[in-house]
Design a protein around this motif. Structure first.
Motif, PDB file in Angstrom:
ATOM      1  N   GLN A  88      29.745 -21.737  -6.850  1.00 26.77           N
ATOM      2  CA  GLN A  88      28.620 -22.301  -6.097  1.00 26.77           C
ATOM      3  C   GLN A  88      27.657 -23.093  -6.978  1.00 26.77           C
ATOM      4  N   GLY A  89      28.068 -23.343  -8.229  1.00 27.96           N
ATOM      5  CA  GLY A  89      27.219 -24.107  -9.144  1.00 27.96           C
ATOM      6  C   GLY A  89      26.156 -23.277  -9.845  1.00 27.96           C
ATOM      7  N   ILE A  90      26.215 -21.962  -9.696  1.00 30.67           N
ATOM      8  CA  ILE A  90      25.205 -21.101 -10.315  1.00 30.67           C
ATOM      9  C   ILE A  90      25.311 -21.157 -11.831  1.00 30.67           C
ATOM     10  N   GLY A  91      26.534 -21.155 -12.362  1.00 33.61           N
ATOM     11  CA  GLY A  91      26.711 -21.223 -13.809  1.00 33.61           C
ATOM     12  C   GLY A  91      26.064 -22.461 -14.395  1.00 33.61           C
ATOM     13  N   LYS A  92      26.245 -23.588 -13.722  1.00 30.05           N
ATOM     14  CA  LYS A  92      25.652 -24.847 -14.187  1.00 30.05           C
ATOM     15  C   LYS A  92      24.118 -24.753 -14.163  1.00 30.05           C
ATOM     16  N   GLN A  93      23.570 -24.219 -13.088  1.00 31.00           N
ATOM     17  CA  GLN A  93      22.112 -24.037 -12.994  1.00 31.00           C
ATOM     18  C   GLN A  93      21.606 -23.081 -14.078  1.00 31.00           C
ATOM     19  N   ILE A 110      23.771 -24.496 -29.502  1.00 31.23           N
ATOM     20  CA  ILE A 110      24.242 -23.325 -28.769  1.00 31.23           C
ATOM     21  C   ILE A 110      25.736 -23.197 -29.024  1.00 31.23           C
ATOM     22  N   GLU A 111      26.184 -21.966 -29.273  1.00 33.30           N
ATOM     23  CA  GLU A 111      27.580 -21.708 -29.602  1.00 33.30           C
ATOM     24  C   GLU A 111      28.088 -20.566 -28.739  1.00 33.30           C
ATOM     25  N   LEU A 112      29.406 -20.406 -28.688  1.00 34.75           N
ATOM     26  CA  LEU A 112      29.967 -19.297 -27.931  1.00 34.75           C
ATOM     27  C   LEU A 112      31.404 -19.055 -28.319  1.00 34.75           C
ATOM     28  N   ASN A 113      31.895 -17.886 -27.936  1.00 36.33           N
ATOM     29  CA  ASN A 113      33.304 -17.530 -28.004  1.00 36.33           C
ATOM     30  C   ASN A 113      33.738 -17.239 -26.581  1.00 36.33           C
ATOM     31  N   THR A 114      34.988 -17.517 -26.279  1.00 38.23           N
ATOM     32  CA  THR A 114      35.548 -17.159 -24.984  1.00 38.23           C
ATOM     33  C   THR A 114      36.990 -16.736 -25.198  1.00 38.23           C
ATOM     34  N   TYR A 115      37.455 -15.819 -24.383  1.00 33.84           N
ATOM     35  CA  TYR A 115      38.826 -15.339 -24.530  1.00 33.84           C
ATOM     36  C   TYR A 115      39.820 -16.466 -24.263  1.00 33.84           C
ATOM     37  N   THR A 116      40.897 -16.471 -25.018  1.00 34.52           N
ATOM     38  CA  THR A 116      41.898 -17.544 -24.899  1.00 34.52           C
ATOM     39  C   THR A 116      42.515 -17.597 -23.514  1.00 34.52           C
ATOM     40  N   THR A 117      42.540 -16.496 -22.797  1.00 36.39           N
ATOM     41  CA  THR A 117      43.150 -16.459 -21.465  1.00 36.39           C
ATOM     42  C   THR A 117      42.160 -16.730 -20.334  1.00 36.39           C
ATOM     43  N   ASN A 118      40.893 -16.947 -20.661  1.00 37.29           N
ATOM     44  CA  ASN A 118      39.875 -17.180 -19.635  1.00 37.29           C
ATOM     45  C   ASN A 118      39.775 -18.681 -19.349  1.00 37.29           C
ATOM     46  N   TYR A 119      40.789 -19.208 -18.680  1.00 41.05           N
ATOM     47  CA  TYR A 119      40.918 -20.650 -18.459  1.00 41.05           C
ATOM     48  C   TYR A 119      39.760 -21.242 -17.660  1.00 41.05           C
ATOM     49  N   ALA A 120      39.262 -20.495 -16.692  1.00 37.28           N
ATOM     50  CA  ALA A 120      38.140 -21.006 -15.891  1.00 37.28           C
ATOM     51  C   ALA A 120      36.921 -21.256 -16.775  1.00 37.28           C
ATOM     52  N   SER A 121      36.695 -20.368 -17.759  1.00 40.03           N
ATOM     53  CA  SER A 121      35.547 -20.574 -18.652  1.00 40.03           C
ATOM     54  C   SER A 121      35.762 -21.790 -19.539  1.00 40.03           C
ATOM     55  N   LYS A 123      37.310 -24.577 -18.862  1.00 39.15           N
ATOM     56  CA  LYS A 123      36.983 -25.772 -18.067  1.00 39.15           C
ATOM     57  C   LYS A 123      35.468 -25.908 -17.919  1.00 39.15           C
ATOM     58  N   PHE A 124      34.795 -24.795 -17.619  1.00 38.24           N
ATOM     59  CA  PHE A 124      33.341 -24.819 -17.452  1.00 38.24           C
ATOM     60  C   PHE A 124      32.662 -25.308 -18.730  1.00 38.24           C
ATOM     61  N   TYR A 125      33.035 -24.725 -19.878  1.00 36.04           N
ATOM     62  CA  TYR A 125      32.377 -25.090 -21.128  1.00 36.04           C
ATOM     63  C   TYR A 125      32.696 -26.519 -21.558  1.00 36.04           C
ATOM     64  N   GLU A 128      30.473 -28.662 -19.699  1.00 38.84           N
ATOM     65  CA  GLU A 128      29.098 -28.541 -20.199  1.00 38.84           C
ATOM     66  C   GLU A 128      28.903 -29.261 -21.529  1.00 38.84           C
ATOM     67  N   GLY A 129      29.969 -29.826 -22.086  1.00 39.09           N
ATOM     68  CA  GLY A 129      29.852 -30.587 -23.326  1.00 39.09           C
ATOM     69  C   GLY A 129      30.144 -29.806 -24.600  1.00 39.09           C
ATOM     70  N   PHE A 130      30.650 -28.589 -24.475  1.00 45.23           N
ATOM     71  CA  PHE A 130      31.012 -27.809 -25.659  1.00 45.23           C
ATOM     72  C   PHE A 130      32.297 -28.356 -26.266  1.00 45.23           C
ATOM     73  N   LYS A 131      32.403 -28.257 -27.594  1.00 45.23           N
ATOM     74  CA  LYS A 131      33.584 -28.683 -28.345  1.00 45.23           C
ATOM     75  C   LYS A 131      34.148 -27.477 -29.096  1.00 45.23           C
ATOM     76  N   ILE A 132      35.457 -27.428 -29.231  1.00 41.68           N
ATOM     77  CA  ILE A 132      36.092 -26.362 -30.004  1.00 41.68           C
ATOM     78  C   ILE A 132      36.005 -26.708 -31.487  1.00 41.68           C
ATOM     79  N   LEU A 133      35.414 -25.799 -32.271  1.00 39.49           N
ATOM     80  CA  LEU A 133      35.272 -26.018 -33.711  1.00 39.49           C
ATOM     81  C   LEU A 133      36.260 -25.199 -34.527  1.00 39.49           C
ATOM     82  N   GLY A 134      36.775 -24.125 -33.966  1.00 38.25           N
ATOM     83  CA  GLY A 134      37.661 -23.275 -34.753  1.00 38.25           C
ATOM     84  C   GLY A 134      38.142 -22.091 -33.950  1.00 38.25           C
TER      85      GLY A 134
END
Length: 141
Positions: A88-93, A110-121, A123-125, A128-134
């Motif tokens: 519903q766009g809550i994550g974006k808000q 801002i940085e984050l980790n996400t599980y390799t199998t959490n595909y929905a996250s 796409k979301f990140y 949102e403009g996040f890049k994978i650094l490592g």
């Protein structure tokens, strides 16, 4: 629907426990999770919440530090939105609110980790403009 976003007061931090339990892929006991959450509040940590009609329906932990490669930085952790509120766009808000909150505190990144199998996250990140650094590695001692 109207949602409120705010930092959860330290004295109410255990209100996040039911949502953290839903993320608990490692099957850590409720008592250990509770102890760790209380300990986290004594470190460079805050937790932001999403509220719907006064009910906590989403969380995002915020860890504060300074890193040589990104400056004054925040690592988001245990991001969770109750399933019935997803899509519903809550994550974006919520993240827009988090970005603005962090800017007012003088943070640069801002940085984050996400599980390799959490595909929905993933796409979301990406959106949102996040890049994978490592890679994130973990070794239990």
């Amino acid at each position: 629907m109207s949602f409120d976003f705010k930092i959860i007061e330290k004295e109410n931090i255990l209100n996040i426990l039911p949502l953290v339990e839903k993320l608990n892929d490692f099957k850590i006991s409720k008592e250990v999770l509770k102890e760790r959450i209380l300990e986290m509040t004594e470190q460079n940590y805050e937790c932001a919440g999403v509220f719907f009609k006064g009910e906590l329906v989403g969380i995002c932990g915020l860890w504060y530090c300074t890193r040589h490669y990104s400056g004054k930085s925040t690592e988001v952790d245990h991001v969770f939105i109750e399933e019935k509120f997803r899509g519903q766009g809550i994550g974006k808000q919520f993240f827009k609110w988090i970005y603005n909150y962090l800017k007012t505190k003088g943070f640069e990144a801002i940085e984050l980790n996400t599980y390799t199998t959490n595909y929905a996250s993933h796409k979301f990140y990406y959106n949102e403009g996040f890049k994978i650094l490592g890679y994130h590695f973990l070794k239990k001692l």
